[in-house]
Motif scaffolding. Structure first.
Motif, PDB file in Angstrom:
ATOM      1  N   UNK A  37       0.974  -1.249   0.121  1.00 29.08           N
ATOM      2  CA  UNK A  37       0.043   0.033   0.067  1.00 29.08           C
ATOM      3  C   UNK A  37       0.936   1.105   0.043  1.00 29.08           C
ATOM      4  N   UNK A  38       1.714   1.412   0.790  1.00 30.61           N
ATOM      5  CA  UNK A  38       2.744   2.521   0.996  1.00 30.61           C
ATOM      6  C   UNK A  38       3.477   2.684  -0.368  1.00 30.61           C
ATOM      7  N   UNK A  39       3.986   1.457  -1.069  1.00 27.53           N
ATOM      8  CA  UNK A  39       4.886   1.448  -2.136  1.00 27.53           C
ATOM      9  C   UNK A  39       3.808   2.266  -3.233  1.00 27.53           C
ATOM     10  N   UNK A  68      10.648  -1.259  -4.540  1.00 31.22           N
ATOM     11  CA  UNK A  68      10.689  -2.897  -4.047  1.00 31.22           C
ATOM     12  C   UNK A  68      10.896  -3.075  -2.924  1.00 31.22           C
ATOM     13  N   UNK A  69      10.583  -4.130  -2.225  1.00 27.37           N
ATOM     14  CA  UNK A  69      11.005  -4.511  -0.626  1.00 27.37           C
ATOM     15  C   UNK A  69      11.428  -6.093  -0.526  1.00 27.37           C
ATOM     16  N   UNK A  70      12.207  -6.656   0.156  1.00 28.71           N
ATOM     17  CA  UNK A  70      12.401  -7.925   0.161  1.00 28.71           C
ATOM     18  C   UNK A  70      11.187  -8.767   0.703  1.00 28.71           C
ATOM     19  N   UNK A  71      11.088  -9.989   0.224  1.00 27.47           N
ATOM     20  CA  UNK A  71       9.875 -10.889   0.345  1.00 27.47           C
ATOM     21  C   UNK A  71      10.209 -11.788   1.505  1.00 27.47           C
ATOM     22  N   UNK A  72       9.351 -11.802   2.654  1.00 28.75           N
ATOM     23  CA  UNK A  72       9.357 -12.735   3.710  1.00 28.75           C
ATOM     24  C   UNK A  72       8.687 -13.775   3.726  1.00 28.75           C
ATOM     25  N   UNK A  73       8.925 -15.001   3.907  1.00 28.46           N
ATOM     26  CA  UNK A  73       8.261 -16.279   3.660  1.00 28.46           C
ATOM     27  C   UNK A  73       7.950 -16.865   5.071  1.00 28.46           C
ATOM     28  N   UNK A 116      17.599 -12.791  -6.394  1.00 32.51           N
ATOM     29  CA  UNK A 116      16.934 -11.641  -5.664  1.00 32.51           C
ATOM     30  C   UNK A 116      15.655 -12.256  -5.310  1.00 32.51           C
ATOM     31  N   UNK A 117      14.977 -11.895  -4.184  1.00 32.13           N
ATOM     32  CA  UNK A 117      13.583 -12.213  -3.795  1.00 32.13           C
ATOM     33  C   UNK A 117      13.157 -11.078  -3.350  1.00 32.13           C
ATOM     34  N   UNK A 118      12.268 -10.036  -4.276  1.00 33.25           N
ATOM     35  CA  UNK A 118      11.670  -8.939  -3.901  1.00 33.25           C
ATOM     36  C   UNK A 118      10.292  -9.087  -4.306  1.00 33.25           C
ATOM     37  N   UNK A 119       9.389  -8.434  -3.832  1.00 31.14           N
ATOM     38  CA  UNK A 119       8.066  -7.771  -4.189  1.00 31.14           C
ATOM     39  C   UNK A 119       8.265  -6.471  -4.655  1.00 31.14           C
ATOM     40  N   UNK A 120       7.065  -6.122  -5.462  1.00 35.03           N
ATOM     41  CA  UNK A 120       7.323  -4.476  -5.838  1.00 35.03           C
ATOM     42  C   UNK A 120       6.138  -4.004  -6.598  1.00 35.03           C
ATOM     43  N   UNK A 121       6.101  -2.607  -6.770  1.00 33.09           N
ATOM     44  CA  UNK A 121       5.199  -1.919  -7.368  1.00 33.09           C
ATOM     45  C   UNK A 121       5.890  -1.116  -8.446  1.00 33.09           C
ATOM     46  N   UNK A 122       5.503  -1.345  -9.785  1.00 26.00           N
ATOM     47  CA  UNK A 122       6.145  -0.362 -10.997  1.00 26.00           C
ATOM     48  C   UNK A 122       5.025   0.035 -11.683  1.00 26.00           C
ATOM     49  N   UNK A 123       5.315   1.122 -12.243  1.00 31.54           N
ATOM     50  CA  UNK A 123       4.768   2.093 -12.981  1.00 31.54           C
ATOM     51  C   UNK A 123       5.467   2.713 -14.304  1.00 31.54           C
ATOM     52  N   UNK A 124       5.024   2.568 -15.424  1.00 33.19           N
ATOM     53  CA  UNK A 124       5.695   3.282 -16.577  1.00 33.19           C
ATOM     54  C   UNK A 124       4.645   4.243 -17.065  1.00 33.19           C
ATOM     55  N   UNK A 125       5.149   5.335 -17.112  1.00 33.91           N
ATOM     56  CA  UNK A 125       4.689   6.526 -17.400  1.00 33.91           C
ATOM     57  C   UNK A 125       5.278   7.427 -18.564  1.00 33.91           C
ATOM     58  N   UNK A 126       4.559   8.466 -19.355  1.00 34.29           N
ATOM     59  CA  UNK A 126       5.081   9.321 -20.129  1.00 34.29           C
ATOM     60  C   UNK A 126       4.738  10.673 -19.617  1.00 34.29           C
ATOM     61  N   UNK A 127       5.616  11.724 -19.743  1.00 33.11           N
ATOM     62  CA  UNK A 127       5.236  12.814 -19.327  1.00 33.11           C
ATOM     63  C   UNK A 127       4.408  13.685 -20.112  1.00 33.11           C
TER      64      UNK A 127
END
Length: 205
Positions: free
Chosen positions: A50-52, A171-176, A194-205
């Motif tokens: 949510x924060x990401x 991104x942030x590390x995944x804890x299982x 790497x073992x990360x979860x993430x939020x990604x966005x692709x944008x155009x200005x």
């Protein structure tokens, strides 16, 4: 004699019954503890996600607010500093504890004060990099922020030419826990191991 016979027929709870009851109770308590343990990881991941998401939206808003017309051609560009990896995640700053407590409760001396003062485009980018990094680690100190660009015009003055796609990655590390499994996205894990979860966005200005 009648009273004596009646007393002989009375029986109390045996030791075996007590042990069986305790065993069943212990299994139930272990199950509850396991659910709480697994639930804590899921709750932490949900908070990070949510924060990401909020941080990624803030990055997009800051980039659009800082956009200016290019020296040549049409469209919009931002200062090259926004795409420098050292602009984020408190690069060059040392900390022995929580990064938010170290770097965000007060503005570091190396970060320009653009809240009440006039700043250049470079200084605004540096200030935004610090402020966005603070937002990223506010709830999870291991969160990392990255802003990159797929530049359409190589060799010009801009690191991200007008019309180029900007990639925002938080991104942030995944804890299982236990047998919990995650499906890891390749965008979140560019390097092997790497073992990360993430939020990604692709944008155009």
């Amino acid at each position: 004699m009648r009273n004596v016979a009646h007393l002989k027929l009375e029986r109390g709870v045996g030791l075996i019954e007590i042990l069986v009851t305790l065993f069943i109770l212990a299994i139930g308590l272990l199950g509850v503890a396991s659910l709480q343990f697994v639930g804590s990881f899921a709750n932490k991941d949900a908070i990070s996600r949510t924060q990401s998401e909020l941080v990624a939206n803030q990055v997009a808003e800051r980039l659009r607010a800082a956009a200016i017309p290019p020296l040549t051609g049409d469209g919009l560009v931002v200062h090259n500093q926004y795409f420098a990896s050292a602009n984020y995640n408190f690069s060059g700053l040392s900390c022995t504890g929580d990064p938010y407590d170290c770097h965000c409760l007060s503005r570091p001396a190396d970060v320009p004060d653009c809240e009440g003062n006039q700043c250049s485009a470079l200084e605004v980018a540096q200030y935004d990099g610090w402020a966005l990094s603070c937002a990223a680690v506010q709830t999870n100190p291991t969160t990392q922020l990255s802003v990159t660009c797929t530049d359409l015009i190589a060799g010009d003055a801009s690191s991200c030419s007008a019309g180029s796609m900007i990639h925002i990655l938080v991104s942030w590390p995944v804890h299982t826990a236990g047998n919990q499994q995650y499906s890891l996205h390749s965008r979140c894990n560019p390097s092997t191991g790497d073992k990360n979860s993430c939020i990604f966005k692709d944008i155009l200005l």
